[in-house]
Design a protein around this motif. Structure first.
Motif, PDB file in Angstrom:
ATOM      1  N   THR A   1     -17.899  34.362 -52.883  1.00 48.83           N
ATOM      2  CA  THR A   1     -19.171  33.798 -52.411  1.00 48.83           C
ATOM      3  C   THR A   1     -19.060  33.291 -50.983  1.00 48.83           C
ATOM      4  O   THR A   1     -20.059  32.948 -50.377  1.00 48.83           O
ATOM      5  CB  THR A   1     -19.610  32.633 -53.310  1.00 48.83           C
ATOM      6  N   ARG A   2     -17.805  33.239 -50.467  1.00 48.13           N
ATOM      7  CA  ARG A   2     -17.533  32.751 -49.117  1.00 48.13           C
ATOM      8  C   ARG A   2     -18.036  31.314 -48.956  1.00 48.13           C
ATOM      9  O   ARG A   2     -18.603  30.950 -47.933  1.00 48.13           O
ATOM     10  CB  ARG A   2     -18.123  33.697 -48.064  1.00 48.13           C
ATOM     11  N   ARG A   3     -17.783  30.508 -49.996  1.00 46.91           N
ATOM     12  CA  ARG A   3     -18.215  29.110 -50.009  1.00 46.91           C
ATOM     13  C   ARG A   3     -16.994  28.202 -49.935  1.00 46.91           C
ATOM     14  O   ARG A   3     -16.023  28.366 -50.675  1.00 46.91           O
ATOM     15  CB  ARG A   3     -19.001  28.826 -51.287  1.00 46.91           C
ATOM     16  N   ALA A   4     -17.035  27.251 -49.016  1.00 44.54           N
ATOM     17  CA  ALA A   4     -15.935  26.307 -48.835  1.00 44.54           C
ATOM     18  C   ALA A   4     -16.367  24.923 -49.270  1.00 44.54           C
ATOM     19  O   ALA A   4     -17.509  24.510 -49.050  1.00 44.54           O
ATOM     20  CB  ALA A   4     -15.500  26.273 -47.373  1.00 44.54           C
TER      21      ALA A   4
ATOM     22  N   VAL B   1     -18.937  22.813 -47.306  1.00 48.41           N
ATOM     23  CA  VAL B   1     -18.688  22.822 -45.867  1.00 48.41           C
ATOM     24  C   VAL B   1     -19.204  24.140 -45.298  1.00 48.41           C
ATOM     25  O   VAL B   1     -18.834  25.217 -45.773  1.00 48.41           O
ATOM     26  CB  VAL B   1     -17.177  22.693 -45.559  1.00 48.41           C
ATOM     27  N   ASP B   2     -20.069  24.073 -44.315  1.00 48.41           N
ATOM     28  CA  ASP B   2     -20.597  25.283 -43.679  1.00 48.41           C
ATOM     29  C   ASP B   2     -19.610  25.770 -42.623  1.00 48.41           C
ATOM     30  O   ASP B   2     -19.250  25.028 -41.702  1.00 48.41           O
ATOM     31  CB  ASP B   2     -21.950  24.991 -43.018  1.00 48.41           C
ATOM     32  N   LEU B   3     -19.193  27.030 -42.759  1.00 51.75           N
ATOM     33  CA  LEU B   3     -18.225  27.614 -41.842  1.00 51.75           C
ATOM     34  C   LEU B   3     -18.782  28.869 -41.185  1.00 51.75           C
ATOM     35  O   LEU B   3     -19.518  29.622 -41.806  1.00 51.75           O
ATOM     36  CB  LEU B   3     -16.936  27.982 -42.579  1.00 51.75           C
ATOM     37  N   THR B   4     -18.395  29.095 -39.927  1.00 49.93           N
ATOM     38  CA  THR B   4     -18.701  30.359 -39.281  1.00 49.93           C
ATOM     39  C   THR B   4     -17.738  31.412 -39.833  1.00 49.93           C
ATOM     40  O   THR B   4     -16.778  31.094 -40.540  1.00 49.93           O
ATOM     41  CB  THR B   4     -18.525  30.258 -37.758  1.00 49.93           C
ATOM     42  N   ALA B   5     -17.975  32.684 -39.493  1.00 52.66           N
ATOM     43  CA  ALA B   5     -17.112  33.758 -39.987  1.00 52.66           C
ATOM     44  C   ALA B   5     -15.666  33.557 -39.542  1.00 52.66           C
ATOM     45  O   ALA B   5     -14.729  33.745 -40.320  1.00 52.66           O
ATOM     46  CB  ALA B   5     -17.630  35.109 -39.494  1.00 52.66           C
ATOM     47  N   ARG B   6     -15.458  33.157 -38.298  1.00 56.23           N
ATOM     48  CA  ARG B   6     -14.100  32.942 -37.798  1.00 56.23           C
ATOM     49  C   ARG B   6     -13.458  31.725 -38.454  1.00 56.23           C
ATOM     50  O   ARG B   6     -12.268  31.748 -38.788  1.00 56.23           O
ATOM     51  CB  ARG B   6     -14.119  32.749 -36.288  1.00 56.23           C
ATOM     52  N   GLU B   7     -14.221  30.666 -38.615  1.00 58.05           N
ATOM     53  CA  GLU B   7     -13.685  29.472 -39.269  1.00 58.05           C
ATOM     54  C   GLU B   7     -13.278  29.780 -40.702  1.00 58.05           C
ATOM     55  O   GLU B   7     -12.268  29.278 -41.203  1.00 58.05           O
ATOM     56  CB  GLU B   7     -14.713  28.341 -39.230  1.00 58.05           C
ATOM     57  N   PHE B   8     -14.065  30.612 -41.368  1.00 61.39           N
ATOM     58  CA  PHE B   8     -13.739  31.008 -42.743  1.00 61.39           C
ATOM     59  C   PHE B   8     -12.394  31.724 -42.780  1.00 61.39           C
ATOM     60  O   PHE B   8     -11.526  31.419 -43.606  1.00 61.39           O
ATOM     61  CB  PHE B   8     -14.837  31.919 -43.293  1.00 61.39           C
ATOM     62  N   LEU B   9     -12.195  32.691 -41.880  1.00 59.28           N
ATOM     63  CA  LEU B   9     -10.943  33.443 -41.849  1.00 59.28           C
ATOM     64  C   LEU B   9      -9.762  32.546 -41.501  1.00 59.28           C
ATOM     65  O   LEU B   9      -8.662  32.702 -42.038  1.00 59.28           O
ATOM     66  CB  LEU B   9     -11.057  34.581 -40.833  1.00 59.28           C
ATOM     67  N   LEU B  10      -9.984  31.599 -40.601  1.00 60.73           N
ATOM     68  CA  LEU B  10      -8.919  30.682 -40.222  1.00 60.73           C
ATOM     69  C   LEU B  10      -8.531  29.784 -41.393  1.00 60.73           C
ATOM     70  O   LEU B  10      -7.335  29.603 -41.684  1.00 60.73           O
ATOM     71  CB  LEU B  10      -9.364  29.837 -39.029  1.00 60.73           C
ATOM     72  N   LEU B  11      -9.521  29.246 -42.093  1.00 56.83           N
ATOM     73  CA  LEU B  11      -9.219  28.403 -43.250  1.00 56.83           C
ATOM     74  C   LEU B  11      -8.549  29.217 -44.352  1.00 56.83           C
ATOM     75  O   LEU B  11      -7.623  28.738 -45.018  1.00 56.83           O
ATOM     76  CB  LEU B  11     -10.501  27.750 -43.780  1.00 56.83           C
ATOM     77  N   GLU B  12      -9.001  30.463 -44.541  1.00 56.46           N
ATOM     78  CA  GLU B  12      -8.373  31.324 -45.540  1.00 56.46           C
ATOM     79  C   GLU B  12      -6.893  31.504 -45.232  1.00 56.46           C
ATOM     80  O   GLU B  12      -6.036  31.430 -46.126  1.00 56.46           O
ATOM     81  CB  GLU B  12      -9.058  32.694 -45.567  1.00 56.46           C
ATOM     82  N   LEU B  13      -6.566  31.743 -43.972  1.00 55.35           N
ATOM     83  CA  LEU B  13      -5.178  31.937 -43.574  1.00 55.35           C
ATOM     84  C   LEU B  13      -4.349  30.685 -43.867  1.00 55.35           C
ATOM     85  O   LEU B  13      -3.239  30.774 -44.414  1.00 55.35           O
ATOM     86  CB  LEU B  13      -5.106  32.281 -42.084  1.00 55.35           C
ATOM     87  N   PHE B  14      -4.881  29.521 -43.533  1.00 56.86           N
ATOM     88  CA  PHE B  14      -4.164  28.277 -43.815  1.00 56.86           C
ATOM     89  C   PHE B  14      -3.965  28.072 -45.318  1.00 56.86           C
ATOM     90  O   PHE B  14      -2.894  27.656 -45.766  1.00 56.86           O
ATOM     91  CB  PHE B  14      -4.924  27.082 -43.235  1.00 56.86           C
ATOM     92  N   LEU B  15      -5.004  28.363 -46.099  1.00 56.65           N
ATOM     93  CA  LEU B  15      -4.916  28.156 -47.550  1.00 56.65           C
ATOM     94  C   LEU B  15      -3.953  29.135 -48.217  1.00 56.65           C
ATOM     95  O   LEU B  15      -3.408  28.846 -49.280  1.00 56.65           O
ATOM     96  CB  LEU B  15      -6.304  28.269 -48.180  1.00 56.65           C
TER      97      LEU B  15
ATOM     98  N   HIS C   1      -4.636  37.641 -37.389  1.00 55.55           N
ATOM     99  CA  HIS C   1      -5.389  37.589 -38.648  1.00 55.55           C
ATOM    100  C   HIS C   1      -6.881  37.366 -38.410  1.00 55.55           C
ATOM    101  O   HIS C   1      -7.720  38.028 -39.021  1.00 55.55           O
ATOM    102  CB  HIS C   1      -4.839  36.478 -39.531  1.00 55.55           C
ATOM    103  N   VAL C   2      -7.207  36.428 -37.543  1.00 51.02           N
ATOM    104  CA  VAL C   2      -8.598  36.007 -37.400  1.00 51.02           C
ATOM    105  C   VAL C   2      -9.373  36.866 -36.413  1.00 51.02           C
ATOM    106  O   VAL C   2     -10.534  37.204 -36.648  1.00 51.02           O
ATOM    107  CB  VAL C   2      -8.665  34.524 -36.980  1.00 51.02           C
ATOM    108  N   TRP C   3      -8.732  37.256 -35.323  1.00 46.31           N
ATOM    109  CA  TRP C   3      -9.458  38.018 -34.303  1.00 46.31           C
ATOM    110  C   TRP C   3      -9.099  39.490 -34.288  1.00 46.31           C
ATOM    111  O   TRP C   3      -9.870  40.315 -33.823  1.00 46.31           O
ATOM    112  CB  TRP C   3      -9.235  37.402 -32.925  1.00 46.31           C
ATOM    113  N   GLY C   4      -7.921  39.849 -34.780  1.00 49.15           N
ATOM    114  CA  GLY C   4      -7.568  41.246 -34.924  1.00 49.15           C
ATOM    115  C   GLY C   4      -7.124  41.939 -33.651  1.00 49.15           C
ATOM    116  O   GLY C   4      -6.848  43.118 -33.650  1.00 49.15           O
ATOM    117  N   TYR C   5      -7.035  41.226 -32.563  1.00 50.90           N
ATOM    118  CA  TYR C   5      -6.528  41.829 -31.348  1.00 50.90           C
ATOM    119  C   TYR C   5      -5.998  40.718 -30.458  1.00 50.90           C
ATOM    120  O   TYR C   5      -6.267  39.546 -30.688  1.00 50.90           O
ATOM    121  CB  TYR C   5      -7.599  42.638 -30.610  1.00 50.90           C
ATOM    122  N   ASP C   6      -5.230  41.095 -29.454  1.00 53.76           N
ATOM    123  CA  ASP C   6      -4.562  40.102 -28.614  1.00 53.76           C
ATOM    124  C   ASP C   6      -5.501  39.513 -27.575  1.00 53.76           C
ATOM    125  O   ASP C   6      -6.243  40.218 -26.912  1.00 53.76           O
ATOM    126  CB  ASP C   6      -3.361  40.723 -27.899  1.00 53.76           C
TER     127      ASP C   6
END
Length: 218
Positions: free
Chosen positions: A139-142, A149-163, A178-183
């Motif tokens: 559901t992409r719900r944090a 907690v309302d998250l942007t798409a990037r914030e969601f990916l960042l929190l996912e990585l930490f979790l 992980h979050v941006w996919g490129y350097d």
């Protein structure tokens, strides 16, 4: 062995990916159209590498149908479409990662291994938890301490990585991949900016700074 579905209509690219993955011990199946990709995804596989420009049913439609039907298999989008709109649409549509062509096989292999390794830590209902933090991958719900907690798409990916790596120090290069996919420019402070944004939403003490190294979910 892990099974990987490659949905790619360019035969040369599909063959290149298949050979590389098989050489690294994976079982692969390759299809060249969206209908076949969706059908095999429904039957079950460990990961999908998905091109967006597929005939019959494009990649966005395949991904949407998978997530709508509750197919939570990790999906790495691999496409020539490199606009911000397409990237955001893919990630918000349920993709786990997004890579653009041309690409280096070594990077694709690293992302495949990351997805397969971290996928084992997801519960049957697709929820990552650590302390009072919870992230529903479907559901992409944090939530934090029970509150949404309302998250942007990037914030969601960042929190996912930490979790997925609680207590582990994550370096900036790992986070960018992980979050941006490129350097990004090594001098960019984009990671710091997003970590600060997460701290504001989750609590300042949730994410610690390890000086000279990176960040860690406390």
């Amino acid at each position: 062995m892990n099974r990987i579905l490659i949905a790619e209509d360019e035969e040369r690219i599909a063959s290149f990916i298949e050979k590389g993955l098989r050489a690294n011990g994976f079982i692969t199946t390759s299809v060249a159209d969206g209908n076949s990709a969706l059908e095999l995804a429904r039957q079950g596989t460990d990961l999908v590498i998905l091109d967006l420009g597929l005939p019959q049913l494009d990649g966005f439609d395949v991904l949407a149908a998978m997530r709508r039907e509750g197919v939570s298999t990790p999906v790495i989008i691999l496409t020539a479409r490199d606009t911000v709109h397409d990237t955001v649409a893919g990630l918000e549509g349920g993709a786990d990662d997004y890579m653009t062509k041309p690409f280096r096989f070594e990077e694709l292999l690293a992302r495949v291994r990351l997805r397969l390794r971290t996928g084992d830590s997801v519960s049957d209902v697709g929820v990552l938890t650590h302390g009072v933090l919870s992230l529903d991958l479907r559901t992409r719900r944090a939530t934090a301490a029970g509150g949404t907690v309302d998250l942007t798409a990037r914030e969601f990916l960042l929190l996912e990585l930490f979790l997925r790596h609680p207590g582990q120090v994550l370096v900036r290069e790992q986070i960018l991949s992980h979050v941006w996919g490129y350097d990004f420019d090594p001098g960019s402070n984009i990671v710091d900016v997003y970590v600060r944004a997460l701290r504001k939403k989750l609590g300042a003490d949730r994410i610690g700074t390890v000086r000279g190294m990176g960040y860690r979910l406390e």
